[in-house]
Design an enzyme around this catalytic site. Structure first.
Site, PDB file in Angstrom:
ATOM      1  N   CYS A 259      -3.798   4.201 -11.756  1.00 40.87           N
ATOM      2  CA  CYS A 259      -4.641   5.389 -11.771  1.00 40.87           C
ATOM      3  C   CYS A 259      -5.205   5.697 -10.399  1.00 40.87           C
ATOM      4  O   CYS A 259      -5.197   4.864  -9.501  1.00 40.87           O
ATOM      5  CB  CYS A 259      -5.836   5.202 -12.700  1.00 40.87           C
ATOM      6  SG  CYS A 259      -5.413   4.775 -14.377  1.00 40.87           S
TER       7      CYS A 259
ATOM      8  N   ASN B  34     -10.170   3.030 -12.592  1.00 41.72           N
ATOM      9  CA  ASN B  34      -8.890   2.578 -12.056  1.00 41.72           C
ATOM     10  C   ASN B  34      -8.882   1.052 -12.089  1.00 41.72           C
ATOM     11  O   ASN B  34      -9.796   0.423 -11.564  1.00 41.72           O
ATOM     12  CB  ASN B  34      -8.710   3.084 -10.617  1.00 41.72           C
ATOM     13  CG  ASN B  34      -7.468   2.509  -9.922  1.00 41.72           C
ATOM     14  OD1 ASN B  34      -7.453   2.340  -8.724  1.00 41.72           O
ATOM     15  ND2 ASN B  34      -6.437   2.192 -10.682  1.00 41.72           N
TER      16      ASN B  34
ATOM     17  N   TYR C 249       3.526  -1.204  -2.002  1.00 47.80           N
ATOM     18  CA  TYR C 249       4.164  -0.078  -2.674  1.00 47.80           C
ATOM     19  C   TYR C 249       3.217   1.056  -3.071  1.00 47.80           C
ATOM     20  O   TYR C 249       3.548   2.228  -2.921  1.00 47.80           O
ATOM     21  CB  TYR C 249       4.876  -0.572  -3.947  1.00 47.80           C
ATOM     22  CG  TYR C 249       5.384   0.542  -4.828  1.00 47.80           C
ATOM     23  CD1 TYR C 249       6.583   1.189  -4.539  1.00 47.80           C
ATOM     24  CD2 TYR C 249       4.650   0.979  -5.939  1.00 47.80           C
ATOM     25  CE1 TYR C 249       7.040   2.233  -5.330  1.00 47.80           C
ATOM     26  CE2 TYR C 249       5.103   2.020  -6.737  1.00 47.80           C
ATOM     27  CZ  TYR C 249       6.298   2.641  -6.429  1.00 47.80           C
ATOM     28  OH  TYR C 249       6.748   3.667  -7.200  1.00 47.80           O
TER      29      TYR C 249
END
Ligand code: AMP
Length: 475
Positions: free
Chosen positions: A19, A119, A259
């Site tokens: 998120c 998140n 990433y």
């Protein structure tokens, strides 16, 4: 526990969620800026988005499935008046009822209205949910974040801040959390600081975001990170910092660098993601150099590392694979007859560059191994003489329970296969990963990170029931 309730109700496995969160306090165009902030964080979640604003008297909320720019029209944003806002981008895992889990979660309780955007992933949410339901709580979603709302409503502190702290003292896991009240914006980061969260300033207003690329988009100035365990309260009196939760050890997610975060963001104390990725590529070239003609990135994830690899090795860099950016996630599976096009819809090799060459293809990670296998095949079809896969992170052997969407342990190819077996599977001429030591040599203060996906050491300990689940997920 109520009489009659089964003692060992099966624990629901909470899906891992990726998120992005954004908040702003003290700006007449709060909803428009939240929209832009979320747009800048779109890479952190594409399945649903929501914005909640406050006009000082009440909260207003709009949520939608899909991308921010597709759903938050001018008309919709006009329905979000106020000078404060929080927003959330969500990546929902397949099978989970999507709309119900789109955040912010907005509730009314004894101390007023409250909206939260979370998140990260809580690792004891299922256990807490069972206890709360036994006490009569009615859950509206299957999101772990809702537990925080119920715990806040159930706790006995005098002020809302005490109640939130009491709730957060009961949850374990990762949370970078934004809470909007009628007259206040609160930002909290878990004691381990797993997910990033930064505070900035724009036009006299305060902004908070998962990543600084959201600040850049609206022209906000980065001030600092929210510290692990810190609660920042922003209201008409200004900004107040509370050391809310005891933080003894940091476990910032290393995968944010590898990433997940955008290369133009500065995270975990202002460290530029692109720089780290390039340095990972450089380190990879030092550790696993090989004689070749051309270094190419696997678009887009391998780009900075491939540049670093090329710079360090002196082997020329070029774009040997071109990505079609218009392949949406909504793509409908083609009929059987053309299904084998697969990855070609997204990538195409540049034959002119590849023909007869020894290629080093750099990607950031291997999860199931399917991408690399397709890349090797595509490069050979594009004329490459040799294909050497180089991965700018260590072998991914453990699933993430703190908020990165990884498949189960059995599906992680490196959890059960040697590097040589993986090389054979993907039919590469050679395959090499970065070492954990190499990764640690690139980031400042390497002890401050969680490397669980690479070393199976999970710094935030699990409740007993969850340990059982992890056994199920082991190879
Ligand atoms: P796989 O084909 O399963 O080995 O996936 C590897 C590819 O997925 C690499 O190109 C990575 O950049 C990308 N990747 C790694 N982690 C994630 C993630 N959490 N979500 C989506 N893609 C990822």
């Amino acid at each position: 526990m109520r009489p009659g309730r089964k003692a060992h109700k099966p624990v629901i496995f909470t899906p891992h969620e990726e998120c992005g969160v954004f908040g702003i306090y003290g700006h007449p165009e709060a909803s428009n800026l939240a929209y832009l902030g979320l747009h800048g964080l779109q890479h952190r979640g594409q399945e649903g988005a929501g914005i909640c604003t406050s006009d000082g008297k009440q909260l207003h909320v709009e949520k939608a499935i899909g991308l921010v720019s597709d759903n938050f029209t001018e008309k919709r944003l006009k329905r979000l008046p106020g000078y404060a806002a929080i927003g959330h981008n969500r990546y929902s895992t397949a099978g989970v009822s999507a709309m119900k889990n789109v955040q912010p979660i907005v509730v009314n309780f004894s101390l007023g209205s409250m909206a939260i955007a979370h998140n990260g992933n809580l690792i004891n949410a299922d256990q807490l949910r069972i206890l709360l339901e036994d006490e009569g709580a009615i859950f509206q979603s299957s999101s772990d974040s809702e537990v925080i709302v119920h715990l806040t409503a159930h706790s006995r502190g005098e002020s809302i801040h005490q109640r939130i702290i009491s709730a957060l003292n009961q949850v374990r896991g990762a949370y970078s959390l934004l809470i909007l009240l009628e007259k206040e914006l609160i930002a909290v980061r878990d004691p381990f600081g797993v997910r990033p969260l930064s505070i900035g300033e724009h036009d006299g207003a305060y902004v908070v975001a998962s990543e600084t690329c959201a600040f850049d988009l609206i022209g906000a100035k980065y001030i600092r990170d929210i510290d692990p365990g810190e609660m920042v309260i922003i209201n008409e009196k200004g900004v107040q910092s509370v050391r809310a939760l005891n933080s003894t050890q940091k476990a910032q997610c290393i995968f944010e660098f590898i990433y997940f975060s955008r290369p133009d963001s500065n995270i975990f104390g202002g460290i530029n993601v692109n720089k780290v990725r390039k340095d990972l590529g450089r380190q990879l070239a030092r550790e696993a150099g090989i004689d070749a003609d051309l270094v190419i990135p696997v678009p887009d994830s391998g780009m900075p590392a491939a540049i670093g690899y090329s710079e360090e090795s002196g082997i020329p860099f070029d774009l040997g694979l071109i990505r079609n950016h218009y392949v949406g996630r909504t793509f409908i599976e083609p009929k059987q007859s053309i299904r084998h096009f697969g990855v070609k819809l997204k990538l195409n090799p540049v034959r002119d560059l590849l023909e007869g060459k020894r290629i080093i293809a750099v990607d950031d990670s291997i999860v199931r191994g399917t991408t690399s296998k397709k890349i090797v095949k595509m490069l050979r079809e594009g004329g490459a003489k040799e294909v050497h896969m180089r991965i700018s992170s260590p072998r991914t052997i453990g699933p993430c329970f703190y908020g990165i969407d990884t498949p189960t342990r059995q599906e992680l190819i490196a959890s059960s296969h040697l590097t040589e077996e993986i090389r054979k599977y993907m039919t590469a001429d050679s395959l090499a990963y970065l070492s954990i030591e190499g990764l640690q040599s690139v980031v400042p203060d390497p002890d401050n990170y969680c490397y669980a996906c690479f070393n199976n050491f999970y710094p935030i300990s699990f409740p007993d029931e969850r340990l059982h689940q992890m056994e199920l997920f082991s190879a």
